[in-house]
Design an enzyme around this catalytic site. Structure first.
Site, PDB file in Angstrom:
ATOM      1  N   ASN A  56       5.951   0.947   6.986  1.00  0.00           N
ATOM      2  CA  ASN A  56       7.236   1.643   6.908  1.00  0.00           C
ATOM      3  C   ASN A  56       7.486   2.603   8.063  1.00  0.00           C
ATOM      4  O   ASN A  56       8.615   2.782   8.477  1.00  0.00           O
ATOM      5  CB  ASN A  56       7.331   2.410   5.589  1.00  0.00           C
ATOM      6  CG  ASN A  56       8.621   3.192   5.484  1.00  0.00           C
ATOM      7  OD1 ASN A  56       9.707   2.599   5.465  1.00  0.00           O
ATOM      8  ND2 ASN A  56       8.529   4.515   5.465  1.00  0.00           N
ATOM      9  N   ASP A  84       1.474   0.353   1.429  1.00  0.00           N
ATOM     10  CA  ASP A  84       2.038   1.689   1.283  1.00  0.00           C
ATOM     11  C   ASP A  84       3.574   1.634   1.282  1.00  0.00           C
ATOM     12  O   ASP A  84       4.182   0.745   1.887  1.00  0.00           O
ATOM     13  CB  ASP A  84       1.567   2.514   2.493  1.00  0.00           C
ATOM     14  CG  ASP A  84       1.802   4.006   2.354  1.00  0.00           C
ATOM     15  OD1 ASP A  84       1.232   4.594   1.425  1.00  0.00           O
ATOM     16  OD2 ASP A  84       2.542   4.589   3.178  1.00  0.00           O
ATOM     17  N   GLU A 101       2.577  -0.211  -3.445  1.00  0.00           N
ATOM     18  CA  GLU A 101       2.826   1.120  -3.985  1.00  0.00           C
ATOM     19  C   GLU A 101       4.341   1.338  -4.054  1.00  0.00           C
ATOM     20  O   GLU A 101       5.015   1.470  -3.042  1.00  0.00           O
ATOM     21  CB  GLU A 101       2.226   2.200  -3.076  1.00  0.00           C
ATOM     22  CG  GLU A 101       2.460   3.595  -3.617  1.00  0.00           C
ATOM     23  CD  GLU A 101       2.867   4.637  -2.576  1.00  0.00           C
ATOM     24  OE1 GLU A 101       2.817   5.827  -2.905  1.00  0.00           O
ATOM     25  OE2 GLU A 101       3.264   4.267  -1.445  1.00  0.00           O
TER      26      GLU A 101
END
Ligand code: ABC
Ligand code: CA
Length: 491
Positions: free
Chosen positions: A137, A220, A244
């Site tokens: 990200n 993540d 997640e």
């Protein structure tokens, strides 16, 4: 001849890759690499509040694999491995590994290429899996705007979304295209709509998995990237992916069960925590969240990672130290439909609250194995393994709740009947389950004490417990008394 051929043959073979079904049988130990163990076995001081590197390494993990395996874990999840922001920031150092600056290099604080390869091969020779934690990200900077030339490979402003802080978690575009982090460490948000960025990450993840023979990935910040980025990423990875999605809402998390193999079970995590953090917690909320997830997620609760603690949330014992409540809460991940994940240090009774306090150095516990919670965890892993071995249907059997009261809960998943309570250590719980698949007169054992009892007609089970402790029941044909006593006494 053979000696020459063999290496070529080995590299030509497809890497052994673990599927979601393989992972479902596993039990994962999550560790923060910097805080788990040092290369030379030393125990340097480590004040979590300082938010600096404390010295844990991949060689340290290798050194302590017995400790992990003795508790019955057959997979580990380690911190992100790539090179991070160096030096100090207003938010400390990047000891946790989530502040990537160079996707193509390793974090030298944790070791070098050969150390990581050795960790991977040592795990595999023990029959254990390696799960890598990956971040796509964002990249991390210590100035705003970032000095983009310091990043590899995305060294241009145009590789990122235009700067804006995430301000509205109810606005998905804001969540996906604005930035996490703060003024100290802005997390430059990768332009995951750009072909250049997409192509890089899909190639990168395939190479990363292949290079280190990773068996699975923890991904993540999944909700911060458009969901249709993920199927291609997962396919390129070619191994089990668990995402997640930090959100307590089942419907929200559910959409991500369509694009990755699995999700970390955040919605149930919150209800688990609330249910056992005090004697007035709601067990029926836990039940209803689980049932909602069972019916909403793509694979029910089977393809979820179940946990009580992690690096982002306060440890359970930072709010509740009654060992009866602790024991009940710790048991949950091992008796439900998904994959159990234990965050390092929980077994040593660590009490750190929010980040950064929940990232204590494990060496400060001395890796002592003769401790009640270490033994509890070992027994819970053994009980789950025994249930899986005894029933080929165990991993596809949906757990049910044959009895729920304000302070007791029966969780049934043939051949295991788990009896939980949030009455606390001064309570004397009792459970009454009117029918199970146990036969009349079948001998059952509470694996936590090795006491035995007998099922009644229709497999009814009525038990009075003691001091608020849970009871995990299995037939003695599945988990015998001798084995039970061995587990409780050896360390
Ligand atoms: C650093 C400092 C901290 C300081 C913080 C501001 O900055 O160390 O002391 O407080 C890494 C490091 C952290 C670091 C951060 C930021 O980077 O580990 O130490 O904090 O620099 C993942 C990882 C996490 C990692 C990152 C970043 C992401 O697990 O370890 O952090 O790579 C959001 C993200 C989530 C992320 C988490 C930290 O932040 O979504 O991916 N975790 C709401 C939002 C969530 C949000 C959460 C926390 O708040 O919806 O999206 O998570 O900010 C429930 C609701 C939820 C709600 C919760 C709080 O309540 O249903 O929606 O979550 O009931
Ligand atoms: Ca994003």
């Amino acid at each position: 001849m053979l000696r020459q051929l063999l290496p070529a043959l080995l590299t030509a073979l497809p890497a052994f890759s673990a599927s979601a079904a393989d992972w479902q049988q596993r039990s994962i130990y999550q560790l923060v690499t910097d805080r788990f163990a040092t290369t030379n076995g030393s125990y340097p001081s480590c004040d979590t509040e300082d938010r600096v590197y404390c010295g844990g390494t991949w060689q340290g993990v290798i050194r302590q694999l017995d400790y992990i395996q003795n508790m019955g874990f057959d997979a580990i999840w380690i911190s992100p491995i790539v090179a991070n922001l160096e030096g100090s920031t207003g938010d400390g150092e990047s000891y946790h590994g989530y502040w990537t600056v160079d996707q193509n290099s390793l974090n030298s604080h944790f070791g070098n290429e050969s150390d990581l390869l050795e960790l991977s091969s040592q795990l595999h020779s023990r029959g254990m899996y390696l799960m890598l934690d990956v971040v796509v990200n964002h990249m991390a900077a210590d100035t705003l705007p970032p000095d983009y030339v310091l990043f590899a490979p995305f060294n241009a402003e145009s590789d990122f979304h235009t700067f804006c802080w995430i301000t509205n978690y109810n606005n998905q575009t804001n969540v996906e295209q604005c930035w996490l982090g703060d003024d100290n460490v802005p997390l430059a948000d990768c332009d995951t709509e750009s072909d250049y960025v997409i192509d890089f990450f899909y190639k990168w993840i395939g190479d990363l998995v292949a290079n280190y023979s990773a068996d699975g990935l923890r991904i993540d910040t999944v909700k911060h990237v458009r969901s249709d980025f993920w199927p291609g990423f997962a396919e390129a990875a070619g191994v089990f992916t668990i995402g997640e999605v930090l959100d307590g809402d089942v419907d929200y998390v559910s959409t991500y069960t369509e694009v990755l193999d699995a999700v970390l079970d955040y919605p149930t995590y919150y209800q688990l925590f609330y249910a056992f953090e005090s004697t007035s917690g709601s067990l029926s909320n836990l039940v209803s969240w689980v049932q909602q997830s069972q019916s909403t997620y793509k694979n029910g609760e089977f393809m979820t990672g179940s946990f009580l603690e992690n690096q982002d949330n306060p440890r359970f014992q930072s709010v509740q130290t009654d060992q009866a409540l602790v024991s009940n809460a710790i048991s949950w991940p091992f008796i439900q439909d998904g994959i159990p994940i234990l965050y390092y240090g929980q077994e040593q009774g660590y009490t750190g609250s929010n980040d950064p306090y929940n990232r204590e150095a494990l060496w400060l516990s001395g890796y002592v194995e003769d401790k009640p919670l270490v033994k509890l965890v070992r027994t819970l892993n053994a009980a789950r393994k025994a249930a899986i071995a005894a029933s080929s249907d165990y991993l596809s059997t949906v757990l049910t709740f044959p009895s729920v009261t304000s302070s007791t809960l029966a969780v049934y998943k043939q051949p295991m009947l788990a009896l939980l309570t949030n009455g606390g250590s001064s309570s004397t719980p009792s459970w009454s389950v009117s029918s199970t698949d146990y036969s009349n007169g079948e001998e059952l054992i509470n694996v936590l004490t090795c006491d035995t009892l007998t099922a009644g007609s229709n497999g009814a089970v009525s038990v009075t417990g003691s001091e608020g402790m849970p009871q995990i029941l299995l037939p003695t044909s599945v988990f015998n008394v001798t084995y039970c006593n061995e587990l409780l006494s050896t360390y």
